[in-house]
Write an enzyme that holds these catalytic residues in place. Structure first.
Site, PDB file in Angstrom:
ATOM      1  CE  LYS A  62      -1.790   1.743   4.012  1.00 18.62           C
ATOM      2  NZ  LYS A  62      -1.516   3.181   4.127  1.00 18.62           N
ATOM      3  CG  ASN A  63       2.333   2.740   3.609  1.00 21.55           C
ATOM      4  OD1 ASN A  63       1.151   3.015   3.389  1.00 21.55           O
ATOM      5  ND2 ASN A  63       2.814   2.587   4.837  1.00 21.55           N
ATOM      6  NE  ARG A 117      -1.503  13.299   8.829  1.00 17.57           N
ATOM      7  CZ  ARG A 117      -0.359  13.711   8.399  1.00 17.57           C
ATOM      8  NH1 ARG A 117       0.328  13.003   7.530  1.00 17.57           N
ATOM      9  NH2 ARG A 117       0.148  14.831   8.851  1.00 17.57           N
ATOM     10  CG  ASP A 124      -3.585  10.494  11.932  1.00 14.42           C
ATOM     11  OD1 ASP A 124      -3.002  10.544  13.030  1.00 14.42           O
ATOM     12  OD2 ASP A 124      -3.027  10.149  10.887  1.00 14.42           O
ATOM     13  CG  ASP A 141       2.877   1.327   9.563  1.00 10.42           C
ATOM     14  OD1 ASP A 141       2.680   2.236  10.395  1.00 10.42           O
ATOM     15  OD2 ASP A 141       2.873   1.530   8.341  1.00 10.42           O
TER      16      ASP A 141
HETATM   17  C1  UD1 Z   1       4.536   6.775   6.700  1.00  4.68           C
HETATM   18  C2  UD1 Z   1       3.574   5.624   6.531  1.00  4.68           C
HETATM   19  C3  UD1 Z   1       3.067   5.148   7.880  1.00  4.68           C
HETATM   20  C4  UD1 Z   1       4.237   4.799   8.773  1.00  4.68           C
HETATM   21  C5  UD1 Z   1       5.209   5.978   8.840  1.00  4.68           C
HETATM   22  C6  UD1 Z   1       6.477   5.674   9.634  1.00  4.68           C
HETATM   23  C7  UD1 Z   1       2.479   6.007   4.405  1.00  4.68           C
HETATM   24  C8  UD1 Z   1       1.226   6.347   3.691  1.00  4.68           C
HETATM   25  N1  UD1 Z   1       2.438   6.043   5.738  1.00  4.68           N
HETATM   26  O1  UD1 Z   1       3.815   7.857   7.286  1.00  4.68           O
HETATM   27  O2  UD1 Z   1       2.245   3.993   7.670  1.00  4.68           O
HETATM   28  O3  UD1 Z   1       3.750   4.504  10.064  1.00  4.68           O
HETATM   29  O4  UD1 Z   1       5.618   6.367   7.527  1.00  4.68           O
HETATM   30  O5  UD1 Z   1       7.132   4.582   9.092  1.00  4.68           O
HETATM   31  O6  UD1 Z   1       3.487   5.675   3.796  1.00  4.68           O
HETATM   32  N2  UD1 Z   1       6.985  14.436  11.246  1.00  4.68           N
HETATM   33  C9  UD1 Z   1       7.126  15.763  11.558  1.00  4.68           C
HETATM   34  N3  UD1 Z   1       7.108  16.674  10.546  1.00  4.68           N
HETATM   35  C10 UD1 Z   1       6.946  16.315   9.237  1.00  4.68           C
HETATM   36  C11 UD1 Z   1       6.808  14.944   8.935  1.00  4.68           C
HETATM   37  C12 UD1 Z   1       6.830  14.014   9.959  1.00  4.68           C
HETATM   38  O7  UD1 Z   1       7.285  16.129  12.713  1.00  4.68           O
HETATM   39  O8  UD1 Z   1       6.950  17.195   8.365  1.00  4.68           O
HETATM   40  C13 UD1 Z   1       7.039  13.420  12.325  1.00  4.68           C
HETATM   41  C14 UD1 Z   1       5.717  12.664  12.476  1.00  4.68           C
HETATM   42  O9  UD1 Z   1       4.801  13.369  13.291  1.00  4.68           O
HETATM   43  C15 UD1 Z   1       6.183  11.382  13.113  1.00  4.68           C
HETATM   44  C16 UD1 Z   1       7.531  11.135  12.448  1.00  4.68           C
HETATM   45  O10 UD1 Z   1       7.944  12.407  11.954  1.00  4.68           O
HETATM   46  O11 UD1 Z   1       6.370  11.549  14.484  1.00  4.68           O
HETATM   47  C17 UD1 Z   1       7.525  10.128  11.327  1.00  4.68           C
HETATM   48  O12 UD1 Z   1       6.567  10.450  10.360  1.00  4.68           O
HETATM   49  P1  UD1 Z   1       6.756  10.065   8.831  1.00  4.68           P
HETATM   50  O13 UD1 Z   1       7.919   9.163   8.665  1.00  4.68           O
HETATM   51  O14 UD1 Z   1       6.712  11.317   8.025  1.00  4.68           O
HETATM   52  O15 UD1 Z   1       5.439   9.226   8.546  1.00  4.68           O
HETATM   53  P2  UD1 Z   1       4.448   9.325   7.310  1.00  4.68           P
HETATM   54  O16 UD1 Z   1       5.201   9.538   6.044  1.00  4.68           O
HETATM   55  O17 UD1 Z   1       3.352  10.271   7.638  1.00  4.68           O
END
Ligand code: UD1
Length: 410
Positions: A17-18, A87, A111, A299
């Site tokens: 999916k991701n 998201r 979320d 995850d």
């Molecule tokens: C993706 C995955 C999700 C997985 C996550 C971590 C998808 C659709 N989703 O989510 O299933 O759990 O990676 O492996 O691929 N953060 C910030 N600022 C930002 C971006 C992130 O502070 O601009 C923080 C987030 O709040 C979190 C951490 O960084 O605490 C990791 O988030 P991130 O790796 O960006 O996760 P996603 O890409 O949203």
């Protein structure tokens, strides 16, 4: 569903999916027809399809192949009605700015994982020359041609790395992404972009070097297997016992998880095209701590917690990625699990059996964890809000029941 076991048989692991969602967004970077193979038939892919179609892209699904025909003119808008449902829609931002220099994307809200900022996405894109303004809940982005820069991520964010990678392949000059995320889905995206003509070095490492090109060419590409889906089946096996073969599972994408499961007592063996797993008795509790790849993925954690609820002994679970990602614990406690959670930590004391109960799914993985817990519970468990599970799984109930689990979708 009802307490079940032992499981026996073979399950095919579908496309990730991701990865599929990001490859669909990345298709925007090349005018013409891209074909993605091994795309799971799940709600999140349907939402990404709707989002791209609203921009003027033509999409046709045939089985697990998806043809994405990107026109010259794109309407670069991601409305709140879709971003609110998924998201991950935010990953269209990078490709839109790179390809046409404009994007209006609704700001995602919080979320069930808690607050999820996108500051790193925006700051990184600003370093490449994009300008952002916020209006009525939307982010308005503009750029003349993006220009390569050195971007240092404060945290190896998966989404920020992806947005920057997709933006920089068409930027002028060289971009370096330091402290880039290294998840297999990012490697898949980088491989996809490279096959389209992108110039990317350091794939699979935390330092990506991208030399911008003028144009990318559409291609046919096969999505990697879903390591989180594979982890779900292994967790079901952990609580039910028995023997499963996971066709298509990529062992090299799940090293840390497999080590944990072996530490718990699961017997694992890689074969030519997948993985064989056996569980002969009750598994032992272990400690679990989530980290960016190659650490243990956040995850996986909900299913590992579900498996720990009936393991022998106690395990300490630490969440290092999403501070708020423990909501499903209250549901497991309703089923008789012994869990104490505080802040980023939870201590899970294994009990012999859980007790089936009506419970509620708050997100995709939490829903799947409740399915795993239901298989380890006496009597019936009914999961409400099960539509969350369909966001990330293609017929989870059907697949699990094909190997002997008593689970159905009503
Ligand atoms: C993706 C995955 C999700 C997985 C996550 C971590 C998808 C659709 N989703 O989510 O299933 O759990 O990676 O492996 O691929 N953060 C910030 N600022 C930002 C971006 C992130 O502070 O601009 C923080 C987030 O709040 C979190 C951490 O960084 O605490 C990791 O988030 P991130 O790796 O960006 O996760 P996603 O890409 O949203």
């Amino acid at each position: 569903m009802r307490g079940s076991g032992p499981l026996n048989g073979e399950l095919h692991v579908g496309g990730a999916k991701n990865s599929a969602l990001k490859l669909m967004a990345a298709s925007l970077l090349a005018e013409g027809s891209t074909r993605l193979v091994n795309v799971p038939d799940i709600t999140d892919v349907a939402i990404m399809t709707e989002l791209l179609e609203a921009m003027g892209v033509e999409i046709q699904r045939t089985g697990h192949s998806v043809d994405i025909n990107v026109p010259d003119e794109i309407d670069p808008i991601a409305p709140y009605s879709l971003v609110e449902r998924m998201r991950a829609s935010i990953v269209v931002l990078g490709p839109l700015l790179a390809r046409i220099g404009r994007a209006r994307v609704a700001m995602p809200g919080g979320d069930d994982f808690g607050s999820r900022p996108i500051d790193m996405h925006l700051q990184g894109l600003e370093q490449l020359g994009a300008r952002f303004s916020h209006e009525h809940g939307d982010i308005n982005g503009e750029a003349d041609r993006l220009v390569g820069a050195e971007v240092f991520l404060e945290f190896p964010s998966v989404g920020a790395t992806e947005n920057l990678l997709m933006a920089s392949v068409l930027a002028e000059g060289v971009t370096i992404i330091e402290n880039a995320a290294r998840e297999p889905e990012i490697t898949d995206l980088a491989n996809f972009l490279s096959e389209m003509g992108g110039r990317i070095e350091g794939v699979g490492t935390s330092r990506l070097r991208i030399e911008g090109v003028d144009k990318l060419t559409p291609i046919t590409y096969t999505v990697i297997p879903d390591r989180v889906e594979a982890a779900t089946y292994l967790s079901a096996l952990a609580v039910c016992g028995g023997q499963l073969r996971l066709e298509g599972a990529r062992v090299d994408h799940m090293e840390m998880l497999l080590r944990k499961l072996e530490e718990m007592g699961m017997i694992l063996e890689e074969d030519d095209s997948g993985l064989q797993a056996r569980v002969l008795g009750r598994l032992k509790a272990v400690d679990v701590s989530t980290l960016p790849y190659p650490g243990l993925a956040t995850d996986y954690k909900p299913f590992l917690v579900a498996a720990l609820t009936v393991s022998d002994g106690a395990g300490m679970v630490t969440e290092n990625i999403f501070a708020g990602r423990f909501r499903y614990i209250d549901e497991l406690v309703r089923m008789g699990a012994e869990i104490r959670a505080e802040g980023r930590h939870a201590v899970v004391r294994g009990v012999k059996r859980l007790s089936g109960a009506p419970v509620r799914a708050h997100d995709i993985r939490a829903g799947a964890a409740l399915v795993v817990a239901g298989l380890a519970a006496d009597g019936e468990t009914a999961i409400s809000n099960a539509h969350h599970v369909d966001r990330g799984y293609e017929d989870l109930a059907g697949k699990l029941s094909s190997v002997g689990a008593q689970v159905s979708r009503t």
